[in-house]
Design a protein around this motif. Structure first.
Motif, PDB file in Angstrom:
ATOM      1  N   PHE A   1      -1.277  -0.049  19.444  1.00  0.00           N
ATOM      2  CA  PHE A   1      -0.592   0.062  18.161  1.00  0.00           C
ATOM      3  C   PHE A   1      -1.503  -0.470  17.065  1.00  0.00           C
ATOM      4  N   ALA A   2      -1.866   0.388  16.140  1.00  0.00           N
ATOM      5  CA  ALA A   2      -2.647  -0.044  14.975  1.00  0.00           C
ATOM      6  C   ALA A   2      -1.694  -0.528  13.890  1.00  0.00           C
ATOM      7  N   ASP A   3      -2.042  -1.635  13.234  1.00  0.00           N
ATOM      8  CA  ASP A   3      -1.157  -2.207  12.213  1.00  0.00           C
ATOM      9  C   ASP A   3      -0.841  -1.203  11.113  1.00  0.00           C
ATOM     10  N   ILE A   4      -1.894  -0.699  10.455  1.00  0.00           N
ATOM     11  CA  ILE A   4      -1.706   0.212   9.316  1.00  0.00           C
ATOM     12  C   ILE A   4      -2.722   1.348   9.415  1.00  0.00           C
ATOM     13  N   VAL A   5      -2.234   2.583   9.348  1.00  0.00           N
ATOM     14  CA  VAL A   5      -3.099   3.766   9.348  1.00  0.00           C
ATOM     15  C   VAL A   5      -2.847   4.528   8.048  1.00  0.00           C
ATOM     16  N   ILE A   6      -3.926   4.772   7.298  1.00  0.00           N
ATOM     17  CA  ILE A   6      -3.827   5.421   5.988  1.00  0.00           C
ATOM     18  C   ILE A   6      -4.569   6.749   6.053  1.00  0.00           C
ATOM     19  N   THR A   7      -3.890   7.841   5.690  1.00  0.00           N
ATOM     20  CA  THR A   7      -4.480   9.178   5.733  1.00  0.00           C
ATOM     21  C   THR A   7      -4.395   9.817   4.359  1.00  0.00           C
ATOM     22  N   GLU A   8      -5.497  10.368   3.908  1.00  0.00           N
ATOM     23  CA  GLU A   8      -5.510  11.046   2.610  1.00  0.00           C
ATOM     24  C   GLU A   8      -4.673  12.319   2.656  1.00  0.00           C
ATOM     25  N   LYS A   9      -3.998  12.618   1.543  1.00  0.00           N
ATOM     26  CA  LYS A   9      -3.196  13.832   1.453  1.00  0.00           C
ATOM     27  C   LYS A   9      -4.032  14.956   0.838  1.00  0.00           C
TER      28      LYS A   9
ATOM     29  N   LEU B   1       0.828  -1.211   0.000  1.00  0.00           N
ATOM     30  CA  LEU B   1       0.000   0.000   0.000  1.00  0.00           C
ATOM     31  C   LEU B   1       0.862   1.260   0.000  1.00  0.00           C
ATOM     32  N   ARG B   2       1.935   1.254   0.750  1.00  0.00           N
ATOM     33  CA  ARG B   2       2.815   2.439   0.785  1.00  0.00           C
ATOM     34  C   ARG B   2       3.414   2.704  -0.592  1.00  0.00           C
ATOM     35  N   LYS B   3       3.784   1.642  -1.274  1.00  0.00           N
ATOM     36  CA  LYS B   3       4.406   1.768  -2.600  1.00  0.00           C
ATOM     37  C   LYS B   3       3.428   2.337  -3.624  1.00  0.00           C
ATOM     38  N   HIS B   4       2.190   1.851  -3.615  1.00  0.00           N
ATOM     39  CA  HIS B   4       1.244   2.207  -4.677  1.00  0.00           C
ATOM     40  C   HIS B   4       0.342   3.392  -4.330  1.00  0.00           C
ATOM     41  N   LEU B   5       0.306   3.805  -3.068  1.00  0.00           N
ATOM     42  CA  LEU B   5      -0.564   4.922  -2.673  1.00  0.00           C
ATOM     43  C   LEU B   5       0.224   6.156  -2.253  1.00  0.00           C
ATOM     44  N   LYS B   6       1.533   6.153  -2.484  1.00  0.00           N
ATOM     45  CA  LYS B   6       2.386   7.222  -1.946  1.00  0.00           C
ATOM     46  C   LYS B   6       2.026   8.609  -2.472  1.00  0.00           C
ATOM     47  N   ASN B   7       1.449   8.691  -3.647  1.00  0.00           N
ATOM     48  CA  ASN B   7       1.115  10.004  -4.206  1.00  0.00           C
ATOM     49  C   ASN B   7      -0.173  10.582  -3.631  1.00  0.00           C
ATOM     50  N   SER B   8      -1.068   9.728  -3.180  1.00  0.00           N
ATOM     51  CA  SER B   8      -2.380  10.209  -2.725  1.00  0.00           C
ATOM     52  C   SER B   8      -2.626  10.027  -1.234  1.00  0.00           C
ATOM     53  N   HIS B   9      -1.863   9.142  -0.585  1.00  0.00           N
ATOM     54  CA  HIS B   9      -2.106   8.828   0.823  1.00  0.00           C
ATOM     55  C   HIS B   9      -0.793   8.679   1.585  1.00  0.00           C
ATOM     56  N   GLU B  10      -0.851   8.979   2.866  1.00  0.00           N
ATOM     57  CA  GLU B  10       0.251   8.675   3.776  1.00  0.00           C
ATOM     58  C   GLU B  10      -0.074   7.339   4.444  1.00  0.00           C
ATOM     59  N   VAL B  11       0.818   6.370   4.293  1.00  0.00           N
ATOM     60  CA  VAL B  11       0.597   5.034   4.839  1.00  0.00           C
ATOM     61  C   VAL B  11       1.641   4.783   5.926  1.00  0.00           C
ATOM     62  N   ARG B  12       1.181   4.547   7.158  1.00  0.00           N
ATOM     63  CA  ARG B  12       2.088   4.324   8.290  1.00  0.00           C
ATOM     64  C   ARG B  12       1.764   2.980   8.945  1.00  0.00           C
ATOM     65  N   GLU B  13       2.780   2.388   9.554  1.00  0.00           N
ATOM     66  CA  GLU B  13       2.583   1.108  10.238  1.00  0.00           C
ATOM     67  C   GLU B  13       2.873   1.247  11.730  1.00  0.00           C
ATOM     68  N   GLN B  14       2.234   0.369  12.509  1.00  0.00           N
ATOM     69  CA  GLN B  14       2.425   0.321  13.952  1.00  0.00           C
ATOM     70  C   GLN B  14       2.327   1.725  14.565  1.00  0.00           C
ATOM     71  N   VAL B  15       1.213   2.396  14.279  1.00  0.00           N
ATOM     72  CA  VAL B  15       0.993   3.762  14.761  1.00  0.00           C
ATOM     73  C   VAL B  15       0.561   3.708  16.218  1.00  0.00           C
ATOM     74  N   LYS B  16       1.288   4.446  17.064  1.00  0.00           N
ATOM     75  CA  LYS B  16       1.115   4.368  18.515  1.00  0.00           C
ATOM     76  C   LYS B  16       0.155   5.438  19.018  1.00  0.00           C
ATOM     77  N   LYS B  17      -0.705   5.046  19.981  1.00  0.00           N
ATOM     78  CA  LYS B  17      -1.600   5.977  20.657  1.00  0.00           C
ATOM     79  C   LYS B  17      -1.634   5.641  22.138  1.00  0.00           C
ATOM     80  N   ASP B  18      -1.684   6.687  22.990  1.00  0.00           N
ATOM     81  CA  ASP B  18      -1.890   6.457  24.429  1.00  0.00           C
ATOM     82  C   ASP B  18      -3.322   5.985  24.641  1.00  0.00           C
ATOM     83  N   PHE B  19      -3.473   4.932  25.419  1.00  0.00           N
ATOM     84  CA  PHE B  19      -4.777   4.292  25.589  1.00  0.00           C
ATOM     85  C   PHE B  19      -5.312   4.445  27.016  1.00  0.00           C
ATOM     86  N   TRP B  20      -4.444   4.314  28.008  1.00  0.00           N
ATOM     87  CA  TRP B  20      -4.869   4.339  29.410  1.00  0.00           C
ATOM     88  C   TRP B  20      -3.756   4.940  30.253  1.00  0.00           C
TER      89      TRP B  20
END
Length: 426
Positions: A315-323, A283-302
């Protein structure tokens, strides 16, 4: 012990007496090798059962002395095609690893067996031959010793000690510009290892030829820290593929100090991690022009109020954000498993995706599975104010890696664009 090669699928079992081919049977001596490697602390690759072993979610190749076991991925409970899965596994490993600099795809290697270990060995030999042909790089190093001419600096104490009656010699410390440096020492050690572990007669002559043409290097001890000392720069970029394979081989080799009859090479990969990484890299390879693709995205939970404000993270496996200005967010969690015909995942997986939906402020969330054919299912979280959905995306596995990548991208792109009311995957 005669050489034996076994091919199994993940989660399969091997028991004493199992017929492997018309003239090969899994015997007690084979189980003894697996038990010895398993030891008292256990291994993640397989579990010991009554008179046999059960393989876990690890795939790749395990070589114990003259016993070689290939463990291939498995999508469904149906009989899988060994040749297709072996080729696909090799290509997936190549796609997510560091072996992209100069190496061709494994399909370009003319190997009769096309076994996983043979492909790694052939690829390594091909890389070394290319490096030798283009000329091995040289570096400066400091050398001490007796010379017949005074060069560099004279080490006076050792000169007096060793040359009191040899006035024609000088003990000096001087710089030498040659191929004898850490990078080549590692590559040479891996080449010597291949001579020890290779069981493919067709590759023997190539190994011997390279041992003759590659400069003999000082034997060194290799660990993870050895590779940390090697930096890849513009000058050494052409070594990246060979170094990556050498690292894989050397760090996963366990010599038998008692005599070498049961040396172990374990090139095994967690299929859950490999699947996640493959989907991410694709996904990172083919969506790099239109989306930001990140892996193991960390968030504080508790956050704990008693343990010095310690927080628990997710930790979410893959988070995709539109550019774009009003960007949408998509969260994907990959699962290398099949649902055994059930139209719904586990409660734990659904809870996980519900949390991701809110903590990552996602517009859509999906669980992504491998399958024999592409299909989708979706469900609504009850009592949710926003009619939140969780999608189950089954990606149909293709026998060609390029087609499989295209399938992954097309299915995910379609998921981006359709409304929650309807989704259709061909």
């Amino acid at each position: 012990m005669s050489k034996l090669k076994i091919t199994v699928f993940e989660h399969n079992t091997l028991r004493i007496g199992d017929v492997l081919s018309k003239d090969k049977v899994f015997e007690e001596k084979h189980l003894a090798l697996l038990e010895a490697f398993y030891g008292t602390n256990g291994l993640p690759y397989y579990s010991l059962i009554h008179k046999g072993v059960k393989f876990n979610q690890y795939v790749g190749v395990l070589q114990l002395g003259n016993l070689t076991i290939e463990v291939l991925p498995k999508v469904d409970n149906n009989e899988e095609d060994e040749k297709t899965w072996r080729k696909l596994l090799i290509e997936m490993i190549w796609r997510v690893g560091t072996f992209t600099t100069h190496a061709p795809t494994s399909s370009n290697l003319s190997l009769k067996t096309n076994a996983i270990l043979d492909v790694y060995i052939a690829m390594y030999l091909q890389e070394l031959k290319r490096l030798v042909h283009q000329g091995l790089i040289k570096k400066y190093r400091t050398q001490e010793g007796n010379t017949l001419a005074l060069k560099g600096s004279l080490v006076f104490s050792k000169h007096i000690q060793q040359n009191l009656v040899h006035q024609e010699r000088f003990y000096t410390r001087h710089s030498v510009y040659d191929e004898q440096h850490l990078l080549h020492q590692v590559l040479y050690k891996a080449l010597k290892l291949l001579k020890r572990i290779n069981v493919n007669i067709a590759l023997d002559s190539e190994i011997n030829q390279l041992l003759f043409s590659f400069p003999e290097m000082e034997d060194i001890k290799v660990s993870e820290s050895t590779f940390d000392k090697i930096s890849i720069n513009r000058k050494t970029a052409s070594y990246e593929t060979a170094l990556g394979i050498a690292k894989l081989l050397l760090l996963n080799y366990h010599p038998d100090i008692r005599g070498g009859s049961s040396d172990v090479l374990a090139l095994l990969f967690d299929m859950n991690a490999l699947w996640e990484r493959f989907v991410f890299v694709t996904l990172r390879k083919h969506l790099k022009n239109s989306h930001e693709v990140r892996e193991q995205v960390k968030k504080d939970f508790w956050l704990s109020h008693t343990e010095t404000n310690r927080s628990v993270k997710m930790f979410a496996d893959i988070v995709i954000t539109e550019k774009r200005e009003e960007s949408r967010v998509f969260v994907i969690d990959t699962k290398w498993k099949n649902l055994n015909g059930k139209p719904y995942p586990s409660v734990e997986d659904l809870r996980q995706m519900y949390v991701y939906h809110h903590f990552y402020k996602a517009n859509k969330v999906a669980l992504v599975y491998p399958s024999l054919e592409s299909k989708e299912h979706k469900g609504k979280y009850l009592n949710s104010q926003n009619d939140d959905m969780c999608y189950l995306i089954h990606l149909g596995v293709k026998d060609d890696i390029a087609n499989f990548e295209k399938q992954v991208v097309n299915v995910v792109k379609e998921w981006f664009t359709v409304s929650n009311s309807e989704i259709h995957i061909n």
